[in-house]
Design a protein around this motif. Structure first.
Motif, mmCIF file in Angstrom:
data_model
loop_
_atom_site.group_PDB
_atom_site.id
_atom_site.type_symbol
_atom_site.label_atom_id
_atom_site.label_comp_id
_atom_site.label_asym_id
_atom_site.label_seq_id
_atom_site.Cartn_x
_atom_site.Cartn_y
_atom_site.Cartn_z
ATOM 1 N N TRP A 168 5.300 7.544 -2.830
ATOM 2 C CA TRP A 168 5.189 6.460 -1.862
ATOM 3 C C TRP A 168 5.395 6.971 -0.446
ATOM 4 O O TRP A 168 4.779 6.475 0.495
ATOM 5 C CB TRP A 168 6.190 5.354 -2.196
ATOM 6 C CG TRP A 168 5.805 4.563 -3.391
ATOM 7 C CD1 TRP A 168 6.440 4.519 -4.599
ATOM 8 C CD2 TRP A 168 4.653 3.710 -3.528
ATOM 9 N NE1 TRP A 168 5.775 3.702 -5.470
ATOM 10 C CE2 TRP A 168 4.683 3.189 -4.856
ATOM 11 C CE3 TRP A 168 3.616 3.341 -2.675
ATOM 12 C CZ2 TRP A 168 3.702 2.314 -5.313
ATOM 13 C CZ3 TRP A 168 2.647 2.468 -3.147
ATOM 14 C CH2 TRP A 168 2.694 1.970 -4.445
ATOM 15 N N ASN B 248 2.664 6.349 2.385
ATOM 16 C CA ASN B 248 3.016 5.710 3.650
ATOM 17 C C ASN B 248 2.628 6.589 4.836
ATOM 18 O O ASN B 248 2.207 6.090 5.880
ATOM 19 C CB ASN B 248 4.515 5.412 3.687
ATOM 20 C CG ASN B 248 4.908 4.319 2.704
ATOM 21 O OD1 ASN B 248 4.085 3.496 2.321
ATOM 22 N ND2 ASN B 248 6.168 4.325 2.282
ATOM 23 N N CYS C 238 0.494 -1.201 6.855
ATOM 24 C CA CYS C 238 1.864 -0.748 6.605
ATOM 25 C C CYS C 238 2.808 -1.891 6.229
ATOM 26 O O CYS C 238 4.012 -1.666 6.076
ATOM 27 C CB CYS C 238 2.401 -0.025 7.840
ATOM 28 S SG CYS C 238 1.592 1.553 8.187
ATOM 29 N N CYS D 164 6.426 -0.058 6.528
ATOM 30 C CA CYS D 164 6.543 1.400 6.408
ATOM 31 C C CYS D 164 5.999 2.109 7.643
ATOM 32 O O CYS D 164 5.583 3.265 7.558
ATOM 33 C CB CYS D 164 5.822 1.889 5.151
ATOM 34 S SG CYS D 164 4.017 1.717 5.182
ATOM 35 N N CYS E 49 13.671 -1.357 8.425
ATOM 36 C CA CYS E 49 12.574 -0.381 8.499
ATOM 37 C C CYS E 49 13.150 1.008 8.229
ATOM 38 O O CYS E 49 13.809 1.587 9.099
ATOM 39 C CB CYS E 49 11.902 -0.424 9.869
ATOM 40 S SG CYS E 49 11.134 -2.007 10.264
ATOM 41 N N TYR F 246 11.845 3.886 7.979
ATOM 42 C CA TYR F 246 11.257 5.037 8.681
ATOM 43 C C TYR F 246 11.459 4.975 10.201
ATOM 44 O O TYR F 246 10.992 5.867 10.913
ATOM 45 C CB TYR F 246 9.764 5.135 8.376
ATOM 46 C CG TYR F 246 9.452 5.383 6.920
ATOM 47 C CD1 TYR F 246 9.780 6.599 6.312
ATOM 48 C CD2 TYR F 246 8.833 4.414 6.137
ATOM 49 C CE1 TYR F 246 9.499 6.825 4.971
ATOM 50 C CE2 TYR F 246 8.544 4.634 4.797
ATOM 51 C CZ TYR F 246 8.878 5.842 4.224
ATOM 52 O OH TYR F 246 8.598 6.063 2.890
#
Length: 202
Positions: A26, A30, A57, A95, A118, A120
């Motif tokens: 994943w 992403n 996303c 993502c 979030c 990331y």
């Protein structure tokens, strides 16, 4: 600009990798979703290209002059180039990554962005965000809630947005610093840089 920072008490972390090590897969997928297609930006315009990136996303967008949030990638509106201008971005549990932030460079009407859970989003993302000239001109409200990879360093970097906005708006940046978020001396410095400040105890 309203900057709302918070960390919900008792929020559990994201689950670990499942059977067969799916988590790395994943992460790779992403990263693919966040790859910037510069030819696409030129072909359809920055707002359309950014909309495709954000919805791909898992984020939502709202366009200037419209009340409804756009959530369906396949239902993105069509029309003349430049008709739909992004005004609001809700990136809750999306993502989006640093590598996709080039999509934000051409947006001229974004007034609010919400980052919530979030995984990331990190300090370098906020640094990058604060250096985008168009956002320095347009951004009024920014929420950063339960983003575990954001530290005081990233929050302090946002002072670049506040300095620019202070010359553009009669009521410059207003920061709400929630008392249930992580706090430190560095965070106090960041809060002081985003003035005027409204402290909220709830």
């Amino acid at each position: 600009m309203l900057l709302l920072l918070g960390r919900r008490a008792g929020l559990r972390g994201w689950p670990g990798p499942g059977p067969g090590g799916r988590r790395p897969f994943w992460g790779w997928l992403n990263a693919v979703f966040n790859k910037v297609d510069y030819e696409r930006i030129q072909a359809v315009g920055p707002d359309r290209a950014a909309s495709e990136w954000l919805l791909r996303c898992g984020a939502f967008v709202r366009y200037r002059g419209y009340d409804n949030w756009q959530q369906d990638y396949n239902g993105l509106p069509t029309g003349p180039l430049g008709k739909y201008k992004i005004q609001s971005i809700n990136a809750t549990e999306s993502c989006i990554m640093y590598k996709g932030f080039d999509y934000l460079d051409g947006l001229e009407h974004v007034e609010e962005i919400r980052f919530c859970k979030c995984i990331y989003i990190h300090d370098e993302c906020l640094q990058r965000l604060s250096e985008i000239p168009n956002l320095q001109q347009s951004l009024l409200r920014l929420w950063i809630i339960s983003c575990g990879n954001v530290t005081d360093k990233g929050i302090i970097a946002l002072h670049k947005l506040s300095k620019k906005a202070a010359t553009q708006f009669p009521h410059p940046l207003r920061c709400i610093w929630k008392t249930n978020c992580q706090h430190s001396d560095s965070a106090s410095i960041a809060t002081a840089a985003l003035t005027p400040i409204l402290h909220q105890g709830n």
